[in-house]
Design a protein around this motif. Structure first.
Motif, PDB file in Angstrom:
ATOM      1  N   UNK A 163       0.819  -1.214   0.000  1.00 51.73           N
ATOM      2  CA  UNK A 163       0.000   0.000   0.000  1.00 51.73           C
ATOM      3  C   UNK A 163       0.847   1.256   0.000  1.00 51.73           C
ATOM      4  N   UNK A 164       0.193   2.406   0.161  1.00 53.36           N
ATOM      5  CA  UNK A 164       0.895   3.686   0.230  1.00 53.36           C
ATOM      6  C   UNK A 164       1.661   3.757   1.547  1.00 53.36           C
ATOM      7  N   UNK A 165       2.941   4.123   1.467  1.00 47.14           N
ATOM      8  CA  UNK A 165       3.755   4.197   2.683  1.00 47.14           C
ATOM      9  C   UNK A 165       4.528   5.515   2.724  1.00 47.14           C
ATOM     10  N   UNK A 166       4.631   6.048   3.927  1.00 45.90           N
ATOM     11  CA  UNK A 166       5.487   7.209   4.167  1.00 45.90           C
ATOM     12  C   UNK A 166       6.942   6.741   4.149  1.00 45.90           C
ATOM     13  N   UNK A 167       7.850   7.580   3.632  1.00 47.31           N
ATOM     14  CA  UNK A 167       9.260   7.194   3.570  1.00 47.31           C
ATOM     15  C   UNK A 167      10.167   8.376   3.851  1.00 47.31           C
ATOM     16  N   UNK A 168      11.407   8.054   4.223  1.00 45.91           N
ATOM     17  CA  UNK A 168      12.496   9.026   4.287  1.00 45.91           C
ATOM     18  C   UNK A 168      13.692   8.434   3.553  1.00 45.91           C
ATOM     19  N   UNK A 169      14.637   9.297   3.222  1.00 42.03           N
ATOM     20  CA  UNK A 169      15.940   8.870   2.706  1.00 42.03           C
ATOM     21  C   UNK A 169      16.970   9.153   3.789  1.00 42.03           C
ATOM     22  N   UNK A 170      17.336   8.158   4.605  1.00 41.06           N
ATOM     23  CA  UNK A 170      18.327   8.383   5.651  1.00 41.06           C
ATOM     24  C   UNK A 170      19.628   8.950   5.071  1.00 41.06           C
ATOM     25  N   UNK A 171      20.160   9.953   5.721  1.00 38.74           N
ATOM     26  CA  UNK A 171      21.370  10.615   5.258  1.00 38.74           C
ATOM     27  C   UNK A 171      21.115  11.830   4.393  1.00 38.74           C
ATOM     28  N   UNK A 172      19.872  12.013   3.932  1.00 39.62           N
ATOM     29  CA  UNK A 172      19.593  13.108   3.008  1.00 39.62           C
ATOM     30  C   UNK A 172      19.465  14.455   3.701  1.00 39.62           C
ATOM     31  N   UNK A 173      19.485  14.480   5.044  1.00 37.96           N
ATOM     32  CA  UNK A 173      19.407  15.769   5.742  1.00 37.96           C
ATOM     33  C   UNK A 173      20.667  16.597   5.527  1.00 37.96           C
ATOM     34  N   UNK A 230       4.926   6.902  -1.177  1.00 33.86           N
ATOM     35  CA  UNK A 230       4.987   6.192  -2.445  1.00 33.86           C
ATOM     36  C   UNK A 230       3.785   5.273  -2.611  1.00 33.86           C
ATOM     37  N   UNK A 231       3.275   5.135  -3.844  1.00 34.28           N
ATOM     38  CA  UNK A 231       2.180   4.201  -4.080  1.00 34.28           C
ATOM     39  C   UNK A 231       2.686   2.765  -4.008  1.00 34.28           C
ATOM     40  N   UNK A 232       1.840   1.871  -3.596  1.00 31.68           N
ATOM     41  CA  UNK A 232       2.190   0.457  -3.573  1.00 31.68           C
ATOM     42  C   UNK A 232       1.579  -0.261  -4.761  1.00 31.68           C
ATOM     43  N   UNK A 233       1.640  -1.565  -4.732  1.00 28.63           N
ATOM     44  CA  UNK A 233       1.112  -2.369  -5.832  1.00 28.63           C
ATOM     45  C   UNK A 233      -0.397  -2.545  -5.750  1.00 28.63           C
ATOM     46  N   UNK A 234      -0.988  -2.296  -4.576  1.00 30.42           N
ATOM     47  CA  UNK A 234      -2.421  -2.455  -4.383  1.00 30.42           C
ATOM     48  C   UNK A 234      -3.063  -1.068  -4.274  1.00 30.42           C
ATOM     49  N   UNK A 235      -3.688  -0.619  -5.354  1.00 35.93           N
ATOM     50  CA  UNK A 235      -4.215   0.748  -5.401  1.00 35.93           C
ATOM     51  C   UNK A 235      -5.454   0.937  -4.534  1.00 35.93           C
ATOM     52  N   UNK A 236      -6.002  -0.133  -3.981  1.00 35.19           N
ATOM     53  CA  UNK A 236      -7.177   0.007  -3.127  1.00 35.19           C
ATOM     54  C   UNK A 236      -6.812   0.363  -1.682  1.00 35.19           C
TER      55      UNK A 236
END
Length: 311
Positions: A163-173, A230-236
């Motif tokens: 599904x839709x998940x919140x993400x960060x890029x560690x180190x990108x600060x 990011x969107x996941x594979x299950x759009x529902x």
């Protein structure tokens, strides 16, 4: 004091949340929210908000009606939904403020920041079925002076790998754009800034961190780490959640270039920015209200009332 549990991409059980957050600029916390208060927010969202035809203020800064997905989710997220006071919207706002005023959230903010002062709530967003491209917050909103804002993404439901998940890029600060955005007020600069972020991620080799979260988990991050959803594979699958932006007492609020002048109120022992949304809500929905409640002939209304009373 309850023992809160923290984790991140380097550790499953973080013993020193302050050290981890200072070095990584993000951290995830288990169990810092009240499940009954989440129930209340979701109930009011279902009963009063999601089927409304009204216009609400969105992340775009525009007042818009809901844009629905095939499964009934809302694409255009809500901005500052904590700041209504009247009617059904006021009930919804109070439920959000009650949730965000949890003593455990205050405890988590203190533990990861190392600051004992209270934190003021400056902005909220409610997400349902939307995704957000990679960005840093500081160019849009931050503490004044910069660098002390802590954002909190509160999961109102479980999120899953598909599904839709919140993400960060560690180190990108540690990323700083090449262009100087400090001395310009041209809003097209945001497009250039996002392009720089995309190019940096393409060349940096940094890996995204997007753990599935349980309902009630809180993903904290700083204004300088690159993040999004990011969107996941299950759009529902949706991602009903609240993003809250906190700043410690003694600091202002604004963005990279300027201070924002705001009024504040206190409810549930939480100091929050008051955007006085009700008047604007009525202004943007006056035509809709007219269609729903057309003007009646006073004589007909009176005769109908007298007939009803005499029956």
């Amino acid at each position: 004091m309850d023992k809160l549990r923290y984790f991140g991409h380097l550790e499953d059980n973080i013993g020193d949340p302050f050290d981890y957050y200072i070095n990584q600029n993000y951290i995830v916390c288990r169990g810092a929210t009240d499940q009954a208060k989440i129930d209340k927010v979701l109930q009011l969202y279902r009963d009063l908000v999601i089927n409304s035809e009204s216009m609400y203020l969105r992340q775009s800064g525009q007042w818009e009606q809901h844009v629905k997905t095939d499964v009934g989710g809302v694409v255009n997220c809500f901005l500052n939904c904590h700041s209504f006071e009247a009617g059904a919207n006021g009930r919804f706002s109070r439920a959000i403020l009650s949730l965000l005023s949890s003593p455990l959230i205050k405890q988590a903010l203190s533990q990861i920041s190392g600051k004992k002062s209270c934190f003021k709530l400056f902005q909220t967003m409610l997400f349902d079925h939307s995704v957000t491209r990679s960005h840093q917050d500081w160019i849009y909103l931050d503490s004044r002076p910069n660098g002390h804002l802590i954002a909190a993404w509160v999961a109102l439901e479980d999120t899953h790998p598909e599904g839709i998940r919140f993400y960060v890029y560690p180190g990108s600060h540690n990323f700083s754009p090449h262009k100087n955005y400090l001395n310009t007020t041209d809003h097209t600069m945001y497009d250039g800034f996002l392009v720089e972020v995309d190019r940096y991620l393409e060349s940096s080799g940094l890996q995204v961190y997007a753990p599935p979260l349980n309902r009630g988990d809180i993903f904290f991050w700083s204004s300088r780490i690159i993040h999004g959803s990011a969107p996941g594979s299950n759009s529902s699958l949706r991602r009903r959640s609240i993003a809250a932006h906190f700043v410690p007492d003694g600091f202002g609020f604004g963005n990279l270039r300027e201070d924002f002048s705001l009024n504040f109120k206190t409810k549930y022992d939480l100091i929050y920015a008051d955007y006085s949304m009700d008047n604007r809500f009525q202004e943007y929905n006056k035509d809709l209200a007219w269609k729903r409640f057309p003007k009646q002939n006073p004589g007909l209304v009176l005769r109908s009332l007298l007939k009803h009373l005499g029956s």
